[in-house]
Scaffold this motif. Structure first.
Motif, PDB file in Angstrom:
ATOM      1  N   ALA A 136       0.830  -1.214   0.000  1.00 21.71           N
ATOM      2  CA  ALA A 136       0.000   0.000   0.000  1.00 21.71           C
ATOM      3  C   ALA A 136       0.853   1.247   0.000  1.00 21.71           C
ATOM      4  CB  ALA A 136      -0.922  -0.024   1.215  1.00 21.71           C
ATOM      5  N   SER A 137       2.100   1.105   0.475  1.00 19.89           N
ATOM      6  CA  SER A 137       2.969   2.272   0.550  1.00 19.89           C
ATOM      7  C   SER A 137       3.787   2.486  -0.722  1.00 19.89           C
ATOM      8  CB  SER A 137       3.923   2.132   1.743  1.00 19.89           C
ATOM      9  OG  SER A 137       4.748   0.978   1.571  1.00 19.89           O
ATOM     10  N   ALA A 138       3.586   1.614  -1.731  1.00 21.74           N
ATOM     11  CA  ALA A 138       4.339   1.743  -2.978  1.00 21.74           C
ATOM     12  C   ALA A 138       4.047   3.087  -3.625  1.00 21.74           C
ATOM     13  CB  ALA A 138       3.975   0.607  -3.931  1.00 21.74           C
ATOM     14  N   SER A 139       5.098   3.741  -4.078  1.00 25.71           N
ATOM     15  CA  SER A 139       4.966   5.079  -4.651  1.00 25.71           C
ATOM     16  C   SER A 139       5.887   5.212  -5.854  1.00 25.71           C
ATOM     17  CB  SER A 139       5.316   6.140  -3.597  1.00 25.71           C
ATOM     18  OG  SER A 139       5.581   7.382  -4.182  1.00 25.71           O
ATOM     19  N   LEU A 146       4.146  -1.588 -10.524  1.00 28.46           N
ATOM     20  CA  LEU A 146       4.185  -0.138 -10.694  1.00 28.46           C
ATOM     21  C   LEU A 146       5.356   0.255 -11.596  1.00 28.46           C
ATOM     22  CD1 LEU A 146       3.103   2.662  -9.864  1.00 28.46           C
ATOM     23  CD2 LEU A 146       4.699   2.593  -7.933  1.00 28.46           C
ATOM     24  N   GLY A 147       6.514  -0.369 -11.387  1.00 26.80           N
ATOM     25  CA  GLY A 147       7.690  -0.052 -12.190  1.00 26.80           C
ATOM     26  C   GLY A 147       7.477  -0.354 -13.654  1.00 26.80           C
ATOM     27  N   VAL A 148       6.885  -1.501 -13.950  1.00 24.13           N
ATOM     28  CA  VAL A 148       6.626  -1.864 -15.341  1.00 24.13           C
ATOM     29  C   VAL A 148       5.611  -0.899 -15.957  1.00 24.13           C
ATOM     30  CG1 VAL A 148       5.709  -3.650 -16.868  1.00 24.13           C
ATOM     31  CG2 VAL A 148       7.211  -4.278 -14.978  1.00 24.13           C
ATOM     32  N   SER A 149       4.573  -0.557 -15.210  1.00 29.26           N
ATOM     33  CA  SER A 149       3.544   0.357 -15.724  1.00 29.26           C
ATOM     34  C   SER A 149       4.119   1.729 -16.051  1.00 29.26           C
ATOM     35  CB  SER A 149       2.405   0.497 -14.715  1.00 29.26           C
ATOM     36  OG  SER A 149       1.755  -0.730 -14.502  1.00 29.26           O
ATOM     37  N   VAL A 150       4.912   2.273 -15.117  1.00 35.13           N
ATOM     38  CA  VAL A 150       5.479   3.614 -15.319  1.00 35.13           C
ATOM     39  C   VAL A 150       6.463   3.615 -16.484  1.00 35.13           C
ATOM     40  CG1 VAL A 150       6.951   5.385 -14.296  1.00 35.13           C
ATOM     41  CG2 VAL A 150       5.128   4.346 -12.942  1.00 35.13           C
TER      42      VAL A 150
END
Length: 555
Positions: A325-328, A459-463
Motif C-alpha cells: 500500500a505504501s508503494a509510490s 508499478l515499475g513496469v507500468s510507469v
C-alpha cells in the motif's frame, strides 16, 4: 505453506488446458497487428498532384494519359538536386478560358508562374482508397495522417492504466469480455465515421480498448502457466503479433477500401466474445481476492483436463505477494540503482516504440511495392523470438539486449546512405534493423520485471512502459515531418537513439540466474544478497567432523 505455483506443478504447469488457452489467446495478437500498423495501408499516401477540372475534361475527351494531363497542370521543382513534378503546386493558368485542343499536351509552359492547388488533388492509386485520398490529407494537411497514429497511442496510454486497474479490481475475465465488446463497437463506428475528426476520436477510443485487451490476455496467460514456462509463453505470444503483420499486407492487397479493411480487422473481436465460455478466470487473481473456493474449482478443472490430480490443501494456500500500500512512484527514483534502472528502462521503452513503429511506417513512404516490402520486413521478426530463446539463458540478458539495439541503430544509419539504385541492399540492411529492434523490444518486455523488487514491480513496469506509448505518439511526426526535409533523415535519428539505448543497457546488471529482488536493498546491495545465499548454502552443508561422527555412530 503452499502457493499457487505449487498447485500448478501438481495440476500441470503447461498441460493440455494451458495449451488450449494459449492457442485461443494468441489469436488476439492477429487483429492487434492490424490496428497497430494498419496505417501503412489505411493511410497510404500515393503519388498525387493538383487537380484541374478543365484539364481532366480534356484528358477524358482526347484520351490523354495521366502523365500528359499532369504535365499541363503541375510545374517541375528542384527536390534535393533532382527535378520532379510538384505535388502541392499547379500552373497559374485558367484553362477554362484557354482553348485546349487535343494537341495542347505539347504546350511549352516554361516560365509560367505557379500557385497552390485550388481544385483538390488527383491520385495514382489504381482504384484503391485510403483515408488520405478520401479526405485529401496531403501537402499542408499531411500532418493529419500523423495524428491518426498518434491518437491510437494516446488511447494505448490511457488504456494501459484504465484496463490495468479494471482487471486488478474486477478480474481478468470480465476485463477481457468488456475490452472485446469495446473494440468491436469502436472498430465498426470507426469504419463508418463520416468525417476525419470523428475518425480521430474513435481511433483514440479503439486504442484504449485494444491495448487493455492485449495486456489482459497477456497477464491471464502468464498467470495460468508454471514459472518455467512464463518467459517462453510470453515471447511466443508476442510472436503471433508478427503473424498478424504478415497477414495484413495480404488483406490490404485484396481489400482496396480502407473502411472495409477496418471492418475486417475489427471482426475478430466479435468472435472473441465467445471466449468468455472457454477461458477461465485466473485462479491466481481469485486467490488474491480471498475467493479460494472459486480458485479451487478452476484449478481442479484445469488438473482434470490435464489428466492430473490435486493433493494440496487450498486452505493453506498463500496468495502471491501484491503491491504494498505504501508503494509510490518516488520509490522508483529515490535510491541510486533504482533511479538508474528506471531512467534506462524508460529510455529503452521510448526508443523501442519510436524505432520499431517508425521502421514499419517508413515502408509506406520509401517507394517500391508497399505490399511486398511490408511482407518481407515482417518475415524478419520471426528469427527475433528464436534468437532470444537461444541466447538469454546461455549468454544472459544484458549483452543480447544491448547488441540488438546497437545492430538496429547501425542498420538505420547504413540504410540512410545506401544509394537508391542498390535497392536490394537497402532492403536487406533495413530488414536487419527491423530484426534488431524487434529483438530489443521483446527482451525489454520481460526484462523490465527483473529490475524491481516485488512491492513496486507492477508499478515499475507500468510507469516505464508509458514511455512506449509516448514514443508511439511522437514517432509518426518524427517520420513523416522529417521525411519532408530529407527522406532518410528519420533513419539517422532512429539510429542515434538506438545507439544510445544500447550503450545505456550495458550499464544495467546481468539478471540471468539471479532471483527476483524482494526489497530495495536487493537492488542497491546485490552483492550482499549473493553473499547471504552462499552462506545459507554453506550452512546447509554438513561439517566434515559431523560426517565422521555420523559414520562412527552408524558403525
Amino acid at each position: 505453506m503452499a502457493n499457487f505455483d505449487d498447485i500448478l506443478e501438481e495440476a500441470g504447469p503447461f498441460g493440455r488446458c494451458q495449451k488450449r488457452i494459449f492457442a485461443l489467446l494468441c489469436l488476439l495478437s492477429l487483429p492487434f497487428a492490424g490496428v497497430y500498423v494498419g496505417i501503412v495501408f489505411q493511410g497510404f499516401t500515393p503519388d498525387h498532384w493538383c487537380r484541374d477540372s478543365a484539364v481532366v475534361e480534356r484528358r477524358q475527351a482526347c484520351g490523354w494519359s495521366l502523365a500528359d494531363s499532369r504535365r499541363l497542370t503541375v510545374p517541375l521543382i528542384n527536390s534535393s538536386g533532382v527535378l520532379q513534378q510538384s505535388s502541392c503546386e499547379q500552373y497559374e493558368v485558367d484553362w477554362n478560358a484557354t482553348d485546349l485542343s487535343c494537341d495542347s499536351k505539347e504546350l511549352d509552359l516554361r516560365g509560367v508562374s505557379s500557385t497552390r492547388c485550388k481544385d483538390g488533388w488527383e491520385y495514382e492509386y489504381e482504384g484503391r482508397r485510403s483515408f488520405v485520398t478520401e479526405f485529401d490529407l496531403v501537402c499542408s494537411d499531411g500532418w493529419f495522417v500523423d495524428m491518426y497514429q498518434s491518437t491510437l497511442n494516446v488511447g494505448f496510454l490511457v488504456g494501459s492504466f484504465a484496463f490495468g486497474y479494471f482487471a486488478d479490481r474486477f478480474g481478468r475475465k470480465i476485463s477481457f469480455l468488456v475490452s472485446n465488446l469495446w473494440n468491436a463497437v469502436a472498430g465498426i463506428i470507426l469504419a463508418v465515421a463520416p468525417n476525419y475528426v470523428s475518425i480521430l476520436v474513435m481511433r483514440t477510443v479503439l486504442g484504449l480498448g485494444v491495448k487493455g485487451n492485449w495486456m489482459t490476455a497477456y497477464v491471464l496467460l502468464t498467470e495460468m502457466v508454471g514459472v518455467e514456462y512464463r518467459r517462453t509463453v510470453g515471447i511466443l505470444f508476442q510472436m503471433f503479433f508478427s503473424v498478424g503483420v504478415l497477414i495484413l499486407p495480404l488483406l490490404a492487397y485484396f481489400v482496396t477500401d480502407w473502411r472495409w479493411l477496418q471492418v475486417i480487422i475489427t471482426a475478430p473481436y466479435i468472435f472473441f466474445l465467445v471466449y468468455y465460455w472457454f477461458v477461465p478466470e485466473s485462479p491466481r487473481w481469485l486467490l488474491s481476492q480471498n475467493r479460494s473456493a472459486q480458485a479451487r474449482e478452476i484449478a481442479e478443472a484445469l488438473a482434470k483436463e490435464n489428466k492430473m490430480k490435486l493433493s494440496a490443501d487450498f486452505e493453506t494456500l498463500a496468495g502471491d505477494e501484491g503491491d504494498s500500500a505504501s508503494a509510490s512512484v518516488l520509490d522508483l527514483v529515490r535510491t541510486p540503482n533504482m533511479r538508474k534502472h528506471t531512467f534506462i528502462l524508460m529510455f529503452n521503452w521510448f526508443t523501442s516504440a519510436v524505432v520499431y513503429q517508425g521502421l514499419i511506417m517508413r515502408v509506406g513512404i520509401a517507394g517500391g511495392n508497399v505490399y511486398l516490402d511490408f511482407f518481407i520486413s515482417g518475415l524478419v521478426e520471426f528469427p527475433a523470438a528464436f534468437l532470444i530463446l537461444c541466447t538469454i539463458e546461455r549468454i544472459g540478458r544484458r549483452l543480447p539486449f544491448a547488441v540488438a539495439n546497437i545492430v538496429a541503430g547501425a542498420s538505420c544509419v547504413i540504410t540512410a546512405f545506401v544509394p537508391d539504385n542498390i535497392y536490394w541492399l537497402k532492403t536487406v540492411v533495413a530488414c536487419i534493423g527491423r530484426l534488431g529492434i524487434t529483438m530489443a523490444f521483446e527482451i525489454l518486455v520481460f526484462v523490465n520485471t527483473e529490475f524491481y523488487p516485488t512491492y513496486v514491480r507492477n508499478l515499475g513496469v507500468s510507469v516505464c512502459s508509458t514511455l512506449c506509448d509516448i514514443g508511439g505518439i511522437v514517432s509518426p511526426f518524427m517520420l513523416y515531418r522529417l521525411a519532408v526535409i530529407w527522406l532518410e533523415l528519420p533513419l539517422i535519428i532512429f539510429g542515434a537513439v538506438a545507439f544510445v539505448a544500447g550503450g545505456l543497457v550495458l550499464m544495467l546488471p546481468e539478471t540471468r540466474g539471479v532471483p527476483l529482488p524482494e526489497t530495495i536493498d536487493d537492488i542497491e546491495f546485490p552483492n550482499r544478497k549473493k553473499e547471504n545465499q552462499v552462506e545459507s548454502q554453506d550452512l546447509k552443508k554438513p561439517l566434515k567432523s559431523d560426517q565422521i561422527y555420523d559414520k562412527e555412530t552408524t558403525v
